[in-house]
Motif scaffolding. Structure first.
Motif, PDB file in Angstrom:
ATOM      1  N   TYR A 207      16.369  49.704 -25.768  1.00  0.00           N
ATOM      2  CA  TYR A 207      16.697  49.481 -24.356  1.00  0.00           C
ATOM      3  C   TYR A 207      17.322  48.093 -24.172  1.00  0.00           C
ATOM      4  CZ  TYR A 207      14.042  53.579 -22.755  1.00  0.00           C
ATOM      5  OH  TYR A 207      13.593  54.853 -22.521  1.00  0.00           O
ATOM      6  N   LYS A 208      18.151  47.956 -23.150  1.00  0.00           N
ATOM      7  CA  LYS A 208      18.732  46.660 -22.801  1.00  0.00           C
ATOM      8  C   LYS A 208      17.987  46.002 -21.651  1.00  0.00           C
ATOM      9  CE  LYS A 208      23.404  47.777 -24.413  1.00  0.00           C
ATOM     10  NZ  LYS A 208      24.842  47.885 -24.034  1.00  0.00           N
ATOM     11  N   GLU A 209      17.468  46.808 -20.725  1.00  0.00           N
ATOM     12  CA  GLU A 209      16.750  46.272 -19.573  1.00  0.00           C
ATOM     13  C   GLU A 209      15.250  46.339 -19.811  1.00  0.00           C
ATOM     14  OE1 GLU A 209      18.390  44.892 -17.132  1.00  0.00           O
ATOM     15  OE2 GLU A 209      20.337  45.480 -17.976  1.00  0.00           O
ATOM     16  N   ASP A 210      14.509  45.437 -19.138  1.00  0.00           N
ATOM     17  CA  ASP A 210      13.048  45.449 -19.246  1.00  0.00           C
ATOM     18  C   ASP A 210      12.502  46.757 -18.693  1.00  0.00           C
ATOM     19  OD1 ASP A 210      13.009  42.955 -20.334  1.00  0.00           O
ATOM     20  OD2 ASP A 210      12.446  41.907 -18.497  1.00  0.00           O
ATOM     21  N   PRO A 211      11.665  47.471 -19.453  1.00  0.00           N
ATOM     22  CA  PRO A 211      11.102  48.730 -18.940  1.00  0.00           C
ATOM     23  C   PRO A 211       9.986  48.521 -17.914  1.00  0.00           C
ATOM     24  CG  PRO A 211      10.298  48.303 -21.148  1.00  0.00           C
ATOM     25  CD  PRO A 211      11.306  47.242 -20.863  1.00  0.00           C
ATOM     26  N   ILE A 212       9.344  47.353 -17.910  1.00  0.00           N
ATOM     27  CA  ILE A 212       8.311  47.052 -16.920  1.00  0.00           C
ATOM     28  C   ILE A 212       8.750  45.818 -16.143  1.00  0.00           C
ATOM     29  CG2 ILE A 212       5.882  46.487 -16.517  1.00  0.00           C
ATOM     30  CD1 ILE A 212       5.201  47.823 -19.141  1.00  0.00           C
ATOM     31  N   THR A 213       8.923  45.963 -14.841  1.00  0.00           N
ATOM     32  CA  THR A 213       9.400  44.872 -14.000  1.00  0.00           C
ATOM     33  C   THR A 213       8.312  44.445 -13.034  1.00  0.00           C
ATOM     34  OG1 THR A 213      10.374  46.486 -12.480  1.00  0.00           O
ATOM     35  CG2 THR A 213      11.825  45.550 -14.168  1.00  0.00           C
ATOM     36  N   VAL A 214       8.458  43.231 -12.518  1.00  0.00           N
ATOM     37  CA  VAL A 214       7.474  42.645 -11.603  1.00  0.00           C
ATOM     38  C   VAL A 214       8.193  42.195 -10.342  1.00  0.00           C
ATOM     39  CG1 VAL A 214       5.676  40.898 -11.313  1.00  0.00           C
ATOM     40  CG2 VAL A 214       6.136  41.842 -13.591  1.00  0.00           C
ATOM     41  N   SER A 215       7.636  42.550  -9.184  1.00  0.00           N
ATOM     42  CA  SER A 215       8.205  42.111  -7.914  1.00  0.00           C
ATOM     43  C   SER A 215       7.690  40.723  -7.551  1.00  0.00           C
ATOM     44  CB  SER A 215       7.844  43.096  -6.799  1.00  0.00           C
ATOM     45  OG  SER A 215       6.465  42.993  -6.486  1.00  0.00           O
ATOM     46  N   ALA A 216       8.250  40.143  -6.490  1.00  0.00           N
ATOM     47  CA  ALA A 216       7.831  38.816  -6.040  1.00  0.00           C
ATOM     48  C   ALA A 216       6.376  38.796  -5.606  1.00  0.00           C
ATOM     49  CB  ALA A 216       8.735  38.346  -4.904  1.00  0.00           C
ATOM     50  N   THR A 217       5.846  39.945  -5.192  1.00  0.00           N
ATOM     51  CA  THR A 217       4.458  40.018  -4.744  1.00  0.00           C
ATOM     52  C   THR A 217       3.488  40.356  -5.870  1.00  0.00           C
ATOM     53  OG1 THR A 217       4.700  42.359  -4.147  1.00  0.00           O
ATOM     54  CG2 THR A 217       5.177  40.715  -2.433  1.00  0.00           C
ATOM     55  N   GLY A 218       4.005  40.496  -7.095  1.00  0.00           N
ATOM     56  CA  GLY A 218       3.135  40.788  -8.233  1.00  0.00           C
ATOM     57  C   GLY A 218       2.915  42.258  -8.501  1.00  0.00           C
ATOM     58  N   ALA A 219       3.721  43.135  -7.879  1.00  0.00           N
ATOM     59  CA  ALA A 219       3.633  44.578  -8.156  1.00  0.00           C
ATOM     60  C   ALA A 219       4.393  44.891  -9.444  1.00  0.00           C
ATOM     61  CB  ALA A 219       4.204  45.379  -6.994  1.00  0.00           C
ATOM     62  N   TRP A 220       3.808  45.746 -10.274  1.00  0.00           N
ATOM     63  CA  TRP A 220       4.436  46.138 -11.535  1.00  0.00           C
ATOM     64  C   TRP A 220       4.986  47.556 -11.420  1.00  0.00           C
ATOM     65  CZ3 TRP A 220       1.727  44.180 -16.589  1.00  0.00           C
ATOM     66  CH2 TRP A 220       1.500  42.800 -16.479  1.00  0.00           C
ATOM     67  N   LYS A 221       6.123  47.809 -12.085  1.00  0.00           N
ATOM     68  CA  LYS A 221       6.717  49.152 -12.095  1.00  0.00           C
ATOM     69  C   LYS A 221       7.315  49.428 -13.463  1.00  0.00           C
ATOM     70  CE  LYS A 221      10.567  50.161  -9.812  1.00  0.00           C
ATOM     71  NZ  LYS A 221      11.473  50.529  -8.683  1.00  0.00           N
ATOM     72  N   ALA A 222       6.995  50.601 -14.010  1.00  0.00           N
ATOM     73  CA  ALA A 222       7.540  51.035 -15.307  1.00  0.00           C
ATOM     74  C   ALA A 222       8.663  52.034 -15.060  1.00  0.00           C
ATOM     75  CB  ALA A 222       6.448  51.675 -16.162  1.00  0.00           C
ATOM     76  N   ASP A 223       9.705  51.951 -15.877  1.00  0.00           N
ATOM     77  CA  ASP A 223      10.851  52.844 -15.734  1.00  0.00           C
ATOM     78  C   ASP A 223      11.357  53.226 -17.117  1.00  0.00           C
ATOM     79  OD1 ASP A 223      13.100  54.239 -15.033  1.00  0.00           O
ATOM     80  OD2 ASP A 223      14.103  52.595 -13.993  1.00  0.00           O
ATOM     81  N   GLY A 224      11.350  54.536 -17.399  1.00  0.00           N
ATOM     82  CA  GLY A 224      11.934  55.024 -18.643  1.00  0.00           C
ATOM     83  C   GLY A 224      11.013  55.040 -19.837  1.00  0.00           C
ATOM     84  N   ILE A 225       9.741  54.689 -19.650  1.00  0.00           N
ATOM     85  CA  ILE A 225       8.787  54.698 -20.761  1.00  0.00           C
ATOM     86  C   ILE A 225       7.483  55.332 -20.300  1.00  0.00           C
ATOM     87  CG2 ILE A 225       9.722  52.630 -21.854  1.00  0.00           C
ATOM     88  CD1 ILE A 225       7.200  51.157 -20.736  1.00  0.00           C
ATOM     89  N   ALA A 226       6.687  55.743 -21.274  1.00  0.00           N
ATOM     90  CA  ALA A 226       5.336  56.230 -21.007  1.00  0.00           C
ATOM     91  C   ALA A 226       4.525  56.021 -22.271  1.00  0.00           C
ATOM     92  CB  ALA A 226       5.337  57.702 -20.603  1.00  0.00           C
ATOM     93  N   GLY A 227       3.206  55.909 -22.102  1.00  0.00           N
ATOM     94  CA  GLY A 227       2.351  55.793 -23.272  1.00  0.00           C
ATOM     95  C   GLY A 227       1.227  54.801 -23.094  1.00  0.00           C
ATOM     96  N   LEU A 228       0.655  54.420 -24.201  1.00  0.00           N
ATOM     97  CA  LEU A 228      -0.457  53.472 -24.250  1.00  0.00           C
ATOM     98  C   LEU A 228       0.068  52.164 -24.819  1.00  0.00           C
ATOM     99  CD1 LEU A 228      -3.573  53.043 -23.976  1.00  0.00           C
ATOM    100  CD2 LEU A 228      -3.730  53.722 -26.373  1.00  0.00           C
ATOM    101  N   LEU A 229       0.067  51.116 -24.011  1.00  0.00           N
ATOM    102  CA  LEU A 229       0.656  49.835 -24.391  1.00  0.00           C
ATOM    103  C   LEU A 229      -0.419  48.761 -24.381  1.00  0.00           C
ATOM    104  CD1 LEU A 229       3.752  50.038 -22.010  1.00  0.00           C
ATOM    105  CD2 LEU A 229       3.545  50.961 -24.306  1.00  0.00           C
ATOM    106  N   ARG A 230      -0.412  47.903 -25.381  1.00  0.00           N
ATOM    107  CA  ARG A 230      -1.371  46.807 -25.450  1.00  0.00           C
ATOM    108  C   ARG A 230      -0.695  45.538 -24.949  1.00  0.00           C
ATOM    109  NH1 ARG A 230      -5.803  45.953 -28.692  1.00  0.00           N
ATOM    110  NH2 ARG A 230      -6.229  48.162 -28.377  1.00  0.00           N
ATOM    111  N   LEU A 231      -1.210  45.002 -23.857  1.00  0.00           N
ATOM    112  CA  LEU A 231      -0.675  43.759 -23.312  1.00  0.00           C
ATOM    113  C   LEU A 231      -1.252  42.551 -24.035  1.00  0.00           C
ATOM    114  CD1 LEU A 231       1.084  42.426 -21.058  1.00  0.00           C
ATOM    115  CD2 LEU A 231      -1.026  42.315 -19.691  1.00  0.00           C
ATOM    116  N   ASN A 232      -2.567  42.565 -24.235  1.00  0.00           N
ATOM    117  CA  ASN A 232      -3.247  41.495 -24.961  1.00  0.00           C
ATOM    118  C   ASN A 232      -4.550  42.058 -25.505  1.00  0.00           C
ATOM    119  OD1 ASN A 232      -5.195  41.389 -22.818  1.00  0.00           O
ATOM    120  ND2 ASN A 232      -3.845  40.006 -21.685  1.00  0.00           N
ATOM    121  N   ALA A 233      -5.416  41.205 -25.999  1.00  0.00           N
ATOM    122  CA  ALA A 233      -6.648  41.676 -26.623  1.00  0.00           C
ATOM    123  C   ALA A 233      -7.603  42.318 -25.631  1.00  0.00           C
ATOM    124  CB  ALA A 233      -7.346  40.517 -27.336  1.00  0.00           C
TER     125      ALA A 233
END
Length: 425
Positions: free
Chosen positions: A50-76
């Motif tokens: 992909y060229k664009e970020d699949p998970i984006t964040v709005s100015a208010t801190g809302a997250w949105k995923a586009d074009g992906i699905a699954g189980l993702l590990r952000l951190n520990a």
């Protein structure tokens, strides 16, 4: 915070205040959370191209995923569970539905296992579903393990094998030098299976499944490290092909181990539009056994000078060299919009028809309606456009519940009811 927390995102829907929520759960700053998300996006983009970020964040801190699905590990401490837009996160079967699609798009075959479905409905995490699938596939072939001959060199006084004749006169302290062939399980294929088991053991939530994984690991060991590139499984071991493919998928896609404080892989993730396209092609192939179903066939639309200009519909059912009709998988949601084919899809479909000299094309959209409103396997025509005798017809297809017993067959049956288009026959 103790244990791992899971944040659920529905594809294409904003999840409010996610940044602040994760920061509080991890007892860290919002800036650190956004930096972790940036690294996750980089890993996903590298994996899926992909060229664009699949998970984006709005100015208010809302997250949105586009074009992906699954189980993702952000951190520990945080996992992100991204649900495809055409599956319902409140459904007890969505994880099974997703997993079936994931295996199809990554390995090219369906993993329809009723016993896995029946035993895993309520286990609640994708890693456990993957683990139980791998256990089932290995158990089916436990009497036909992947073995091969390996040349072993050692020294002993009991002669069993080819002797180095010099050692008969001047033996080593441990005996004569011998060389012989042994039938062994040590090979790159079992090494891949063992590596997949090691990845899954700390990830599964179910204790019984974890115990079975440890038993499988003991049965496979010892093994060398898994290969950097996975060799093709020999034909004589074809019964283990699905288990081997799934193990490869785990090793490649579930790289959740810590390495210097950062995660080496994005998790079990797939491109949703690619999964939908693969599913549509497989459905048509099963529904039309009397056709040669070709994916991404190139048809010549015209010429730029002397160079041909190609156009490539997703699915071309052929009889000989010609197509009776075409199909194209569409992923853009129609939720909240008027139920018709949009202009860009219409123009592209006309180009497909002109290039293939065909008069009918079906555009396939995943239904986002609840299964109670549109039953599994239903193919509903919502729009038809006719241009100079050529027809472009739009269908929404309900796949929620595809992992149910006989679910895939119900969708195939729905395809047979509408294909081939009556106007073409």
């Amino acid at each position: 915070m103790s244990g791992i927390e899971r944040i659920v995102l529905q594809e294409l829907e904003d999840r409010p205040h996610t940044t602040a929520e994760i920061a509080e759960l991890c007892d860290t700053s919002s800036d650190d959370v956004l930096l972790q998300l940036r690294h996750l996006n980089i890993r996903i983009k590298r994996l899926l191209g992909y060229k664009e970020d699949p998970i984006t964040v709005s100015a208010t801190g809302a997250w949105k995923a586009d074009g992906i699905a699954g189980l993702l590990r952000l951190n520990a401490q945080i996992e992100l569970e991204v649900v495809p837009k055409f599956l319902d996160p409140s459904s007890s079967t969505w994880r099974l539905d997703f997993f079936l699609l994931a295996v199809l798009v990554r390995t090219g075959h369906l993993l329809v296992q009723d016993e896995i479905s029946a035993g895993s409905q309520d286990r609640g995490d994708l890693a456990t579903l993957i683990a139980r699938s791998l256990l089932t596939l290995c158990a089916e072939n436990q009497r036909r393990p992947i073995r091969g001959y390996k040349r072993v060199h050692e020294a002993e006084y009991a002669v069993d094998g080819e002797v180095d004749w010099e050692s008969l006169v001047l033996p080593d302290p441990d005996g004569f030098r011998l060389s012989r062939l042994e039938l062994t399980r040590e090979n790159p294929y079992n090494a891949t299976l063992a590596a997949a088991v090691r990845v899954l053991i700390p990830e599964v939530a179910d204790g019984d499944t974890q115990a079975q994984l440890k038993m499988l690991e003991r049965a496979l060991l010892p093994q060398p490290p898994p290969p950097s590139t996975f060799p093709a499984l020999p034909q004589r071991h074809s019964a283990m092909q699905r288990a081997y493919d799934l193990a490869r998928l785990v090793v490649e896609g579930l790289g959740l181990d810590l390495n210097g404080g950062t995660f080496t892989g994005p998790g079990f993730v797939l491109s949703t539009w690619a999964a939908w396209q693969s599913l549509c092609e497989e459905l048509v192939r099963r529904a039309l056994p009397d056709h040669q179903v070709v994916g991404q066939k190139r048809w010549i639309l015209g010429y730029r000078g002397t160079d041909p200009v190609y156009t490539t519909p997703d699915v071309s059912p052929l009889r000989g060299e010609t197509a009776d009709f075409l199909l194209d998988a569409k992923y853009k949601t129609r939720a909240g919009r008027k139920a018709n084919i949009n202009s860009s899809d219409l123009y592209e479909a006309l180009a497909f028809l002109q290039a293939s000299e065909t008069n009918h094309i079906a555009l396939l959209y995943p239904s986002v309606r609840p299964a109670k409103d549109l039953p599994l396997g239903t193919w509903t025509a919502f729009d038809k456009v006719t241009v100079n005798g050529r027809e472009i017809e739009g269908y929404e297809v309900q796949i929620q519940g595809i992992s149910q017993r006989g679910g895939f067959e119900r969708i195939v049956a729905g395809a047979r009811r509408v294909l081939p288009p009556k106007a073409v026959i």
